[in-house]
Structures are given as structure tokens and as C-alpha cells.
Design an enzyme around this catalytic site. Structure first.
Site: not given
Ligand code: G6P
Length: 611
Positions: A2, A27, A75, A100-101, A484, A488, A491, A507, A606
Site C-alpha cells: 500500500c 510498491r 494491496w 497502510n498496515g 536468486e 527472479k 517472480e 536426492h 516492493k
Molecule cells: C519483497 C520485495 C523483494 C525483497 C523482499 C525483502 O518481497 O519484492 O524484492 O527482497 O521484499 O525486502 P527488503 O526491503 O527487506 O529487502
């Protein structure tokens, strides 16, 4: 997640609010809305499911405008993405609120407000805020007093902005757990959940602290702390460039940010190394004595930042005798752990606002369970930085694409800077620490070179678009890089991607391998290269399609099943950073070919400011 923007001005604010919402889009959100006090001082509201552009179109068709307003990107947490659940929420004609929250005790409050005759039009926790503040407004006669009263009943995390026809030219805002910032203008003021939203109108900001409630008028700002005392908070001038939220020549922010990595890395290195020496001021003044005492390290993070932490563990344990453990914050915060002696508690976060990471830090601080806390973070004004004893800032600049790229590689770099500083604190400079410092200077240029592979990877991506699953393999410090790379890809392209340490293939995951299964492997030179090659033979023998990112010195042989993408030879400690780049590009190009919303993938956010 949000986003909030609000304005009190002597000019119409709808365009400012819509532009603010656009800047908060990165975000992640599923609906948007805005409320203003119109020229007759009536509360007018417009909301839409989907993109901010839908809301903007709706406003063109049915214009509403005024000089005081609040707006929000939602969100969904409580209740599905639907117009009835989008913010602002109102309490009759009394007031409108954006939030927000999460209000954790919203069910109890809903019941209580029901007994006073309040009805509910949404499934959200936010609507209880509107009614509770309205209830107090009727009794107290002032929006500020009403908010100060109501907040005593809220349990949970919130950033709020409230407006009411009872008090034109006024916003009342509150912060507990979720970030909220006041932007200062001349004869006008703004509020926002991050400064990006306000950069077109101001660069002077006040960062509210937890427990603060503020009155924001045209010419006056008053801030009250948790105890209800009037307090002063410093005004900070931001040097953040508005252009950070412009795409320039790039089609997506993610691609722009991938290509910004040489600069982000160079900026993160700036003023931190001097002729083979890590400057101790990297993490703050007079910290060497504390770092010299460190006997254990606990790293805590979420998502991509957690992967950075995992690489950090390999590095720290390979060059020091300090045991290091890494855990995701959402697990750590609820798990009992024996307290350990002289532990350095390291949090990693690009945003510095991730609720689980903040809660883990709070937990360890409450238990007095660490020698010191240190954050690796990209946002200097964030809660995490303010709550930590020491900070090591990444200098990646604002990252807009939801899938983290330059924030990740600069986090890895920061972990190396921390490692070098730790070695110096514990044993003084060594040959190994000097070599590390020298190698790090090579990084921007190496990353630049690897970016030249972009056209090759764009072509390679074509082979992934009809796939539903994929495997990523790495060994040692490249295993988290495989994780990672898989993250990516899933996502942003929505292809199921799993990562394994290559030695674990036998395994279980080997059962998945056939000619339809792309297997991506990371093969720099190093101790584990020959082991990895044997693991890949096993995949090859089962008809798997191999895509190997290999050092030019690795002597990987391409054939009809094996695609080899060669990278320059790099020092072993730099390889995880360098090999991340082609995996980011691969995910990006697959997503573009599949036509997904690359910068704002579905369901993701984000900045994850709720649990
Ligand atoms: C969300 C973002 C990711 C990020 C994660 C942790 O899932 O989309 O890109 O790695 O939060 O966020 P931070 O701000 O703590 O790195």
C-alpha cells in the site's frame, strides 16, 4: 504494498495526488482511490480496481477536485481486491481515511462500533479506523484530538492520513510501524508513505517516528509523540533525484536498474577503501572495538536480501573463524533461540521497512541478545537504519522494479565490505583482506563487461517461453545465486523455478529431469567446478537441457543439449556478484517475451510493511 499520498494546498490537488500514486505504483497494489474536500467543502471520493491509470480515467469522466485530499494504492490484506475495499474509507460524511498496515484487533473494534450503530461497507480493517475516529470527533470536536484518542485503541501497524469536512485545510496523520513522511511546501504541505511520491512538489521532509500523530495544515505542522507531548522532528533535505523515477531510454525499470549496477557498485565502494584498506568509518564511528569482540554472527533478512545473507555466510566463514547463521525474519521472529555470546546481529533489507525484519530486530533488542545490531540497507531514513546500532549503507539509488536487482548486488558488496572491516578489527590487515580490497575495485568494470552479454541472453530467453518448470543449480556461494536466479524467473515470468545445491540433485529433483526441463547452472572456476561438472553429466545423461553460465576458463563443452554462455574469469570472491547479472537478464527477457508486467508482477510488492 500500500502507498499513501496526501496534500493540503491553496491549489487543486487531484493531479498532484494522481502523480503521487503513479510514483508509488512500484510498491505493488491492486486498486487505487482518492478523496478530496471540494469547493463546497463536501467529501468526494473516487476509487477503481486495477491500475492508477484506471482511476485517472475515471476522474476524467467524472471529475472531482479540491484543495485538500488523500489518496492510496491498496494491496489487499483484509478482503479481496474490489472497489468496495479500496481506500479511502469513509465514516458517513464525517471523514475519510487512507491506511497502510494492519489493525490486528479490527474484529473486536468492529463489534464495538456495531454496538454504537456503525454499519460497514467493506471487508477491511481500515473501515474501523474511519468510524472510531468519527466517533471521537463527535465527542472531542477536533480531528487531532479524535485521532489521538482513537489510536489508543488500535493494535497493530499503521500509517494513516485523515481528512474531514469538519476541518477544511487540514490533514491529521499517524504513524505506528508503517513509514509516513511529511513533505514541506510554501503555504502547502504534503504527506506520503515514501518521498518518491512527493518529489515533484518538495524536497524537504520530516520523517515521523513510531507513535507520532501530526496535524498538517497550510502553514502549520504540529507533531505529538507516543505520550501525546508536542515534539519537534528534524527537517531533512533530500538529494534524491526526481529522475530516478524516469525510465529514460529503457523499456522497464528492471532493465534500467540492471544496467545501473556498475554505477551502483562504484557508488557503494566510494570512500570505503583506501590502498588495500577497509575504512572503519564504513559502519560508523568508533566501531572497531565492538567488531573486535564479535564471536558469532546472525544474519536476518527476507526474499532477495535473504539470498544476499546466505552468500555472506559462505564468505564470512571462508575468511574468518566467526560462525555465521542466516535465517528468514518471518521464522526467526517467532522461534525461541538460546541467547549467544557476543553476537553481531546483521539485518539486510533494501527498503529498511520490511515488517518481519524490523520485528526480528526488535525481538533481539528487547532480549538484549546481541553485542550490537548492524543493518545493511539502501534507505538512509528507514526504520531499520534508525533502529540499528550500526549501519552499512548500500548506495544503489531508488529501486523501482519490484524484482530486486541493483539492491541485491550492492548488498553482496556491502557484505564484503563488512567482512574486510571485521577481519581488520579482529586480526588487523592481512594479505587476504588486502587482496579482497584490491579485487573489489575491479567489480564495476567486470559487471560492465558481463552486461555486454545482454543480446546473447535475449536470444537464449526464447528457449524458455514455452516452459512451465525450470531448475537452477549452483554449489558453494553460487547456490544462493542459483536461488536468486530462480526467484527472479518465477517472480516476473511466472515460470516455476526451483534451485538446488547441485550435489543434492540425486536426492529428488533428478526425477524431474527430462528433455522438457531446462536446467540452468552456474559454473565459475574454483574448488567445486569439477564436482559441478559431474552433477551436470548426470543431467545430460537423462536428456536434460543445460544452460551453463561458465567461466571462460572452465572448459565447458557445448553440444546439442548443452548451451554454454561464457563469462570473463573473475576472482572467486567476486563470482557470486558477477554471475548474478546474466540470471537477472535471463529472467527479464523471458518475462518480456511472455508479456508479463515486468516491473509490477502480479501479487507482489516492493516494500512489505505487513506481516
Ligand atoms: C519483497 C520485495 C523483494 C525483497 C523482499 C525483502 O518481497 O519484492 O524484492 O527482497 O521484499 O525486502 P527488503 O526491503 O527487506 O529487502
Amino acid at each position: 504494498m500500500c502507498g499513501i499520498i496526501g496534500a493540503v494546498a491553496q491549489r487543486p490537488v487531484a493531479d498532484i495526488l494522481i502523480e503521487g500514486l503513479r510514483r508509488l505504483e512500484y510498491r505493488g497494489y491492486d486498486s487505487a482511490g482518492l478523496a478530496v474536500l471540494d469547493s463546497t467543502n463536501r467529501l468526494q471520493r473516487s476509487r477503481a480496481v486495477g491500475k492508477v491509470a484506471m482511476l485517472a480515467t475515471k476522474l476524467l469522466e467524472t471529475p472531482i477536485d479540491g484543495k485538500t485530499g488523500i489518496a492510496h494504492t491498496r494491496w489487499a490484506t483484509h478482503g479481496k481486491p474490489a472497489e468496495m475495499n479500496a481506500h479511502p474509507h469513509v465514516s458517513g460524511t464525517w471523514l475519510g481515511v487512507v491506511h497502510n498496515g494492519i489493525i490486528e484487533n479490527y474484529l473486536a473494534l468492529r463489534e464495538k462500533l456495531g454496538s454504537y450503530g456503525y454499519g460497514f461497507d467493506s471487508e477491511t480493517d481500515t473501515e474501523v479506523i474511519a468510524h472510531l475516529v468519527a466517533l471521537h470527533l463527535k465527542r472531542e470536536g477536533s480531528l487531532l484530538k479524535a485521532t489521538l484518542k482513537a489510536r489508543q485503541e488500535f493494535k497493530g501497524a499503521y500509517a494513516l492520513a485523515i481528512l474531514s469536512p469538519e476541518e477544511p485545510n487540514t490533514l491529521v496523520v499517524a504513524r505506528q510501524g508503517s513509514p509516513l513522511i511529511i513533505g514541506l511546501g510554501i503555504g502547502e504541505n504534503f504527506v506520503g508513505s515514501d518521498i518518491q511520491a512527493m518529489l515533484p512538489v518538495t524536497n524537504r521532509f520530516i520523517y515521523l517516528e513510531n507513535g507520532d500523530v501530526a496535524y498538517v495544515g497550510l502553514h502549520k505542522i504540529e507533531i505529538y509523540n507516543e505520550e501525546g507531548e508536542l515534539v519537534e522532528r528534524p527537517i531533512r533535505e533530500s538529494r534524491a533525484k526526481d529522475s530516478a523515477s524516469e525510465l529514460g531510454e529503457y523499456r522497464h525499470f528492471m532493465l534500467k536498474e540492471i544496467f545501473e549496477q556498475p554505477t551502483a557498485i562504484a557508488s557503494t565502494l566510494e570512500n570505503r577503501l583506501a590502498s588495500g584498506h577497509f575504512l572503519p568509518s564504513i559502519v560508523g564511528q568508533n566501531v572497531m572495538e565492538t567488531l573486535a569482540k564479535v564471536e558469532e554472527i546472525q544474519i536476518i533478512a527476507c526474499g532477495t536480501s535473504y539470498h544476499a545473507g546466505m552468500v555472506g555466510r559462505y564468505w564470512i566463514e571462508s575468511m574468518t573463524d566467526i560462525p555465521c547463521t542466516v535465517e528468514v525474519a518471518s521464522e526467526y521472529r517467532y522461534r525461541r533461540q538460546p541467547l549467544r555470546k557476543n553476537m553481531l546481529f546483521v539485518t539486510i533489507s533494501q527498503s529498511g521497512e520490511t515488517a518481519d525484519t524490523l520485528a526480528a530486530l526488535e525481538k533481539i533488542k528487547e532480549a538484549k541478545g546481541c553485542l550490537a545490531s548492524l543493518s545493511i540497507c539502501n534507505v538512509a531514513e528507514s526504520s531499520l537504519v534508525r533502529e540499528s546500532d550500526m549501519n552499512l549503507m548500500t548506495v544503489a539509488g531508488p529501486e523501482i522494479g519490484v524484482a530486486s536487482t541493483k539492491a541485491f548486488t550492492t548488498q553482496l558488496l556491502a557484505l564484503q565490505l563488512l567482512l574486510g572491516t571485521l577481519i581488520q578489527a579482529k586480526t588487523g590487515e592481512t594479505d587476504a583482506s588486502r587482496k579482497l580490497a584490491q579485487d573489489l575495485q575491479l567489480l564495476p568494470i567486470l559487471v560492465e563487461q558481463v552486461l555486454e552479454l545482454n543480446p546473447v541472453i535475449e536470444k537464449l530467453a526464447e528457449q524458455f517461453i514455452d516452459k512451465h518448470h525450470s531448475l537452477f543449480l549452483g554449489r558453494g556461494a553460487q547456490y544462493p545465486i542459483a536461488l536468486e536466479g530462480a526467484l527472479k524467473l518465477k517472480e516476473i515470468s511466472y515460470i516455476h523455478a526451483e534451485a538446488y545445491p547441485a550435489g543434492e540433485l540425486k536426492h529428488g529433483p533428478l526425477a524431474l529431469v527430462d528433455s522438457e526441463m531446462p536446467v540452468v547452472a552456474i559454473a565459475p572456476t574454483g574448488l567445486l567446478l569439477e564436482k559441478l561438472k559431474s552433477n551436470l553429466e548426470v543431467v545430460h545423461a537423462r536428456g536434460g537441457q543445460l544452460y551453463v553460465f561458465a567461466s571462460q576458463n572452465a572448459q565447458m563443452k557445448p553440444d546439442e543439449q548443452t548451451h554454454v554462455i561464457e563469462l570473463p574469469a573473475v576472482p572467486e570472491m567476486l563470482a557470486p556478484i558477477v554471475y548474478t547479472i546474466p540470471l537477472q537478464l535471463l529472467a527479464y527477457h523471458v518475462a518480456v517475451l511472455k508479456g508479463t508486467d515486468v516491473d509490477k508482477p502480479r501479487n507482489l510488492a516492493k516494500s512489505v510493511t505487513v506481516e
